[in-house]
Design a protein around this motif. Structure first.
Motif, PDB file in Angstrom:
ATOM      1  N   ASP A   5       0.825  -1.201   0.000  1.00  0.00           N
ATOM      2  CA  ASP A   5       0.000   0.000   0.000  1.00  0.00           C
ATOM      3  C   ASP A   5       0.859   1.251   0.000  1.00  0.00           C
ATOM      4  O   ASP A   5       0.562   2.230  -0.676  1.00  0.00           O
ATOM      5  CB  ASP A   5      -0.943   0.013   1.208  1.00  0.00           C
ATOM      6  N   ASN A   8       2.306   1.659  -3.475  1.00  0.00           N
ATOM      7  CA  ASN A   8       1.292   2.177  -4.390  1.00  0.00           C
ATOM      8  C   ASN A   8       1.049   3.660  -4.160  1.00  0.00           C
ATOM      9  O   ASN A   8       0.899   4.427  -5.110  1.00  0.00           O
ATOM     10  CB  ASN A   8      -0.014   1.403  -4.256  1.00  0.00           C
ATOM     11  N   ALA A   9       1.014   4.068  -2.898  1.00  0.00           N
ATOM     12  CA  ALA A   9       0.826   5.484  -2.584  1.00  0.00           C
ATOM     13  C   ALA A   9       1.996   6.302  -3.107  1.00  0.00           C
ATOM     14  O   ALA A   9       1.804   7.399  -3.647  1.00  0.00           O
ATOM     15  CB  ALA A   9       0.654   5.674  -1.076  1.00  0.00           C
ATOM     16  N   ILE A  11       4.006   5.530  -5.647  1.00  0.00           N
ATOM     17  CA  ILE A  11       3.913   5.546  -7.113  1.00  0.00           C
ATOM     18  C   ILE A  11       2.837   6.526  -7.556  1.00  0.00           C
ATOM     19  O   ILE A  11       3.048   7.317  -8.479  1.00  0.00           O
ATOM     20  CB  ILE A  11       3.656   4.126  -7.667  1.00  0.00           C
ATOM     21  N   ASN A  12       1.693   6.493  -6.905  1.00  0.00           N
ATOM     22  CA  ASN A  12       0.613   7.417  -7.261  1.00  0.00           C
ATOM     23  C   ASN A  12       1.035   8.870  -7.054  1.00  0.00           C
ATOM     24  O   ASN A  12       0.720   9.735  -7.864  1.00  0.00           O
ATOM     25  CB  ASN A  12      -0.657   7.100  -6.476  1.00  0.00           C
ATOM     26  N   ALA A  13       1.764   9.138  -5.960  1.00  0.00           N
ATOM     27  CA  ALA A  13       2.257  10.498  -5.704  1.00  0.00           C
ATOM     28  C   ALA A  13       3.263  10.908  -6.768  1.00  0.00           C
ATOM     29  O   ALA A  13       3.244  12.060  -7.233  1.00  0.00           O
ATOM     30  CB  ALA A  13       2.874  10.579  -4.306  1.00  0.00           C
ATOM     31  N   ASP A  14       4.133   9.985  -7.179  1.00  0.00           N
ATOM     32  CA  ASP A  14       5.105  10.290  -8.231  1.00  0.00           C
ATOM     33  C   ASP A  14       4.401  10.555  -9.561  1.00  0.00           C
ATOM     34  O   ASP A  14       4.758  11.498 -10.277  1.00  0.00           O
ATOM     35  CB  ASP A  14       6.116   9.158  -8.376  1.00  0.00           C
ATOM     36  N   ILE A  15       3.414   9.749  -9.901  1.00  0.00           N
ATOM     37  CA  ILE A  15       2.675   9.960 -11.150  1.00  0.00           C
ATOM     38  C   ILE A  15       1.986  11.312 -11.130  1.00  0.00           C
ATOM     39  O   ILE A  15       2.034  12.063 -12.117  1.00  0.00           O
ATOM     40  CB  ILE A  15       1.678   8.808 -11.409  1.00  0.00           C
ATOM     41  N   LYS A  16       1.386  11.659 -10.019  1.00  0.00           N
ATOM     42  CA  LYS A  16       0.733  12.966  -9.893  1.00  0.00           C
ATOM     43  C   LYS A  16       1.757  14.095 -10.052  1.00  0.00           C
ATOM     44  O   LYS A  16       1.501  15.081 -10.751  1.00  0.00           O
ATOM     45  CB  LYS A  16       0.014  13.067  -8.553  1.00  0.00           C
ATOM     46  N   GLU A  19       2.721  14.314 -13.725  1.00  0.00           N
ATOM     47  CA  GLU A  19       1.637  14.943 -14.487  1.00  0.00           C
ATOM     48  C   GLU A  19       1.623  16.449 -14.259  1.00  0.00           C
ATOM     49  O   GLU A  19       1.320  17.214 -15.180  1.00  0.00           O
ATOM     50  CB  GLU A  19       0.291  14.316 -14.116  1.00  0.00           C
TER      51      GLU A  19
END
Length: 137
Positions: A5, A8-9, A11-16, A19
């Motif tokens: 988890d 994933n958090a 990775i999601n923060a890096d993707i954001k 972007e």
């Protein structure tokens, strides 16, 4: 399970964050904000323009940008969207961007590839970039 988890958090923060860099490219290009645009680059960056001009290092990118961006003109709006992010390492990402020039004459597209690196302070910077026009014929 907690570790996954957390990963994933992260990775999601890096993707954001990635972007947001792409959105800042759009915003600074549209506003002809030279310094805002240049703030997105790693000091050792490589940039190849949509017309194939190769710029090696921040100084070359800055010189070109300062000469070209303020005088740039285009009809309509140019949008940028990160359509695919592939992490090559946790601190290196290849980002495929969809660039669309919306003009009264119709749309034309570009397909930039941004290789971005995550800095020690958590910021993602443009490190090696290639802008490519998309041919429709």
């Amino acid at each position: 399970m907690i570790r996954m988890d957390t990963e994933n958090a992260d990775i999601n923060a890096d993707i954001k964050a990635i972007e947001e860099v792409v959105a800042t490219v759009e915003r600074t290009q549209g506003a002809k904000d030279v310094e805002g645009f240049l703030a997105l680059f790693h000091p050792d960056a490589l940039w190849t323009t949509g017309h194939g001009k190769v710029l090696i290092g921040f100084d070359a990118i800055a010189e070109f940008t300062r000469a070209v961006l303020p005088a740039a003109s285009w009809d309509g709006e140019i949008t940028y969207e990160a359509v695919h992010t592939q992490f090559l390492r946790p601190d290196v990402a290849a980002v495929k961007v969809r660039q669309v020039h919306h003009s009264p004459e119709g749309e034309t597209e570009g397909a930039p590839l941004y290789v971005m690196t995550k800095q020690d302070d958590g910021r993602w910077l443009l490190h090696a970039c290639q802008n490519t026009a998309v041919r429709t014929e």
